[in-house]
Motif scaffolding. Structure first.
Motif: not given
Length: 257
Positions: A88, A109, A112, A125-126
């Motif tokens: 993360y 992040s 999600p 995640s982005s």
């Protein structure tokens, strides 16, 4: 003859002077390196920016032991170790604070997106990294990506879509990154890639937002936000917002999404 001897002696002294200066520089450098090796040891690891993970988890993932040399640490190896074990975490900055502190600043992040495949929910995640694998039944609390298929998914790896969806992958990644930058991820119920001519985004439980592949998604989100702030958009309205025109005009098709 006397002049030549004098010149030779002067050259000899000059050569000795150069060697003396070189030796002095080497001794000073050696003393500095020895001091750095002996005295600048890691006694504290300060962690900031974490939310999901604890400070202790991040320290442990870094692999840095108390007493490690502060200057001989490879910051990039430490960062890679942390992101490999704690998926993360998206960005890391590592700095040294003399005499004994290693500073680790992390950015985790945000919320999600979920992609359900083969009975598992893969959280993305982005920045397009798979951060977690959950049971399929837990997909409902996330914005859901559909209409595509992951190729050999694994936690910690960047997503790769199956070959037939390769053209959609770059647009998907650019859109979710733009949503994260704009702070709009929480508003998204789903992103659908079923149609090869456009993508649909389900938004705030009321609208389908239609966009072209390869669009400037940061600008598309600016247009979307401005549209929804318009007084003509009432709180009970639903429908499809079409952002595919090259102009700044936006079409709202009222009705069911």
């Amino acid at each position: 003859m006397a002049r030549r001897k004098h010149t030779k002696r002067r050259r000899g002294r000059g050569g000795f002077g150069f060697l003396y200066k070189l030796l002095s520089v080497l001794l000073i450098c050696g003393a500095i390196i020895a001091a750095m090796t002996l005295f600048f040891r890691v006694d504290k690891i300060a962690v900031t920016g974490q939310k999901r993970y604890t400070e202790e988890e991040i320290r442990e993932a870094s692999g840095v032991e108390p007493g490690s040399n502060l200057y001989l640490l490879n910051k990039y190896d430490v960062a890679r170790a942390i992101t490999r074990k704690l998926p993360y975490i998206e960005d890391i900055r590592i700095n040294r604070k003399l005499p004994d502190t290693l500073l680790i600043e992390v950015r985790e992040s945000g919320r999600p997106f979920a992609l359900v495949q083969d009975g598992s929910t893969w959280l993305i995640s982005s920045n397009g990294k798979i951060v977690e694998q959950l049971p399929e039944k837990e997909a409902g609390q996330y914005g859901r990506i559909s209409g595509c298929q992951l190729l050999a998914p694994s936690v910690g790896a960047a997503i790769a879509l199956a070959t037939e969806y390769a053209s959609q992958q770059s647009s998907l990644l650019e859109l979710i990154a733009a949503l994260d930058d704009a702070g709009l991820t929480e508003n998204v119920d789903g992103i659908r890639l079923d149609d090869l001519s456009y993508l649909d985004m389900d938004y705030i439980g009321r609208f389908t937002v239609r966009m072209a592949y390869g669009a400037d998604y940061a600008w598309e989100l600016v247009k979307l936000t401005a549209t929804l702030e318009d007084e003509a958009i009432q709180s009970n309205m639903t429908g499809t917002i079409d952002l595919r025109l090259e102009s700044d005009r936006v079409f709202l098709i009222p009705g069911e999404r």
